[in-house]
Design a protein around this motif. Structure first.
Motif, short mmCIF file in Angstrom:
data_model
loop_
_atom_site.label_atom_id
_atom_site.label_comp_id
_atom_site.label_asym_id
_atom_site.label_seq_id
_atom_site.Cartn_x
_atom_site.Cartn_y
_atom_site.Cartn_z
N THR A 40 20.25 77.12 -3.11
CA THR A 40 19.81 76.04 -4.00
C THR A 40 18.52 76.44 -4.70
N VAL A 41 18.31 75.88 -5.88
CA VAL A 41 17.05 76.04 -6.60
C VAL A 41 16.51 74.63 -6.81
N GLU A 42 15.29 74.39 -6.34
CA GLU A 42 14.69 73.07 -6.51
C GLU A 42 13.87 73.05 -7.79
N VAL A 43 13.89 71.92 -8.47
CA VAL A 43 13.09 71.77 -9.69
C VAL A 43 11.97 70.77 -9.38
N LYS A 44 10.74 71.27 -9.34
CA LYS A 44 9.61 70.42 -8.97
C LYS A 44 8.55 70.47 -10.06
N VAL A 45 7.88 69.36 -10.26
CA VAL A 45 6.83 69.28 -11.28
C VAL A 45 5.48 69.21 -10.58
N PHE A 46 4.58 70.13 -10.95
CA PHE A 46 3.26 70.19 -10.33
C PHE A 46 2.17 69.94 -11.37
N GLN A 47 1.01 69.46 -10.89
CA GLN A 47 -0.18 69.38 -11.73
C GLN A 47 -1.36 69.81 -10.86
N GLY A 62 -1.59 72.24 -8.96
CA GLY A 62 -1.13 72.64 -7.63
C GLY A 62 -0.61 71.50 -6.78
N GLN A 63 -0.63 70.30 -7.31
CA GLN A 63 -0.16 69.14 -6.53
C GLN A 63 1.21 68.68 -7.01
N LEU A 64 2.11 68.52 -6.08
CA LEU A 64 3.47 68.10 -6.43
C LEU A 64 3.45 66.68 -6.98
N LEU A 65 3.95 66.55 -8.22
CA LEU A 65 4.05 65.21 -8.81
C LEU A 65 5.43 64.61 -8.54
N ARG A 66 6.44 65.45 -8.69
CA ARG A 66 7.79 64.92 -8.56
C ARG A 66 8.79 66.04 -8.26
N ASN A 67 9.76 65.73 -7.42
CA ASN A 67 10.87 66.66 -7.18
C ASN A 67 12.05 66.17 -8.01
N LEU A 68 12.45 66.98 -8.97
CA LEU A 68 13.51 66.53 -9.90
C LEU A 68 14.91 66.80 -9.37
#
Lengths: 112, 246
Positions: free
Chosen positions: A90-97, A99-105
């Motif tokens: 699997t490949v996870e799509v995550k949004v960071f700002q 270095g902090q995880l904002l959201r796991n898409l």
């Protein structure tokens, strides 16, 4: 199975059974069409007797605004290769700002 | 993959039975292969289809992780009766219109512990895997398949057949016991050898063969009779609706 009927009366039911059987044989034996018997190469599909593997040529991530494509980028080849070779990868799509995880898409599975 | 090898090409493969090649594939199984696996497991082909096949009874099921349903650790539960494709692996086999065969070598699976070599031949590898009888059966079923295509062509059947137009179920009740999603049931009653031979033998007043090989031979014969009958009745005419036959 071979229920006999009057000569010249091939029914729709006969045809359906015939077409269904041909379709089932085509799939379960890897027959492609009349000219080829067991296994063959067909366009982008590779049919090796009865093993079929999808060959990925390219994988992309695309960004849209509504239906408008804003940008696209290829997934790195080594990641795509891993996805293609491992059905359970699997490949996870995550949004960071910063270095902090904002959201796991979500995730993309290799079996897709 | 290029199909450029023949039976005399130097080839060897030392399998370490790691089971990695049993994942992420579509493993198709013909009716005779289903019969062999079913007998090995002590099941009827009807039960086998209900439990272990998918895609209209044409392929083996895989689990959520993408592994063949018969993979137990790294061992195969039906290994003595495994399908032709599993025996051939890591080779693929293709035949052209004239029946000439060529082989190709699969790329090695990631993590595969087997080793390729050249200290044998393709023919020797095939013999070691018991491929011979499986290929013979495939060739005989292929002959029937060509007759089916010829008949469909003669009847003017092209492309998709709308099954909604059928006046009744195509499969006999004896072969419709598959549970689960609808597309798991065999597409054709002929895929279920036990059910189709039970019906055929009852109509002929003969005993159902006990051995796998005899049952396959009778199945081929029964299908050939069915096609003989259809070809006789077709005679070059288009199919008539079920309710309007003379």
């Amino acid at each position: 199975m071979g229920d006999h009927k009057e000569q010249g009366s091939v029914t729709r039911r006969d045809v359906l059974k015939l077409a269904g059987t041909a379709a089932a044989f085509c799939t379960s034996f890897g027959f492609l069409h009349a000219g080829q018997k067991v296994g063959a190469v067909q366009d982008k599909h590779i049919v090796q007797d009865k093993h079929i593997q999808a060959k990925w040529e390219q994988t992309e991530i695309r960004w849209y605004a509504g239906s408008t494509l804003l940008h696209s980028a290829s997934i790195p080849a080594r990641v795509a290769k891993h996805l293609a070779a491992n059905a359970n990868a699997t490949v996870e799509v995550k949004v960071f700002q910063s270095g902090q995880l904002l959201r796991n898409l979500g995730s993309i599975q290799g079996k897709h | 993959m290029e199909f450029v090898l023949d039976r005399e090409t130097p080839f060897s493969f030392a399998c370490r039975a790691c089971g990695r090649c049993c994942s992420g594939k579509v493993i198709m199984a013909g009716p005779h292969e289903v019969l062999g696996m079913a007998r090995h497991l002590g099941l009827s082909t009807t039960e086998f289809h209900a439990l272990y096949t998918d895609n209209g009874g044409t392929t083996l099921r895989f689990d959520e992780a993408g592994r063949c349903v018969f993979l137990n650790g790294a061992a195969c539960r039906v290994h003595p009766r495994r399908p032709l494709v599993c025996r051939l692996y890591p080779l693929g086999r293709a035949t052209d219109g004239a029946g000439d065969e060529k082989f190709a070598r699969f790329p090695k699976e990631e993590g595969c512990e087997g080793t390729f070599g050249t200290d044998g031949t393709v023919a020797g590898f095939l013999e070691s895997q018991g491929v011979g009888p499986c290929v013979e059966w495939s060739v005989r079923y292929a002959e029937l398949y060509r007759r089916m295509l010829g008949l469909l062509d003669r009847l003017g059947v092209e492309g998709r057949v709308e099954t909604e137009a059928a006046p009744g179920p195509v499969a006999p009740a004896s072969s419709s016991a598959a549970g689960g999603p609808e597309d798991r049931s065999p597409i054709s009653p002929w895929q279920d050898i036990d059910a189709s031979l039970a019906e055929h033998c009852a109509a002929k007043g003969v005993a159902v063969p006990e051995s796998v090989e005899d049952a396959i031979a009778l199945h081929l014969g029964a299908m050939a009779e069915w096609l003989d009958d259809l070809e006789t009745r077709a005679g070059g005419k288009k199919p008539e609706p079920e309710g309007e036959k003379r």
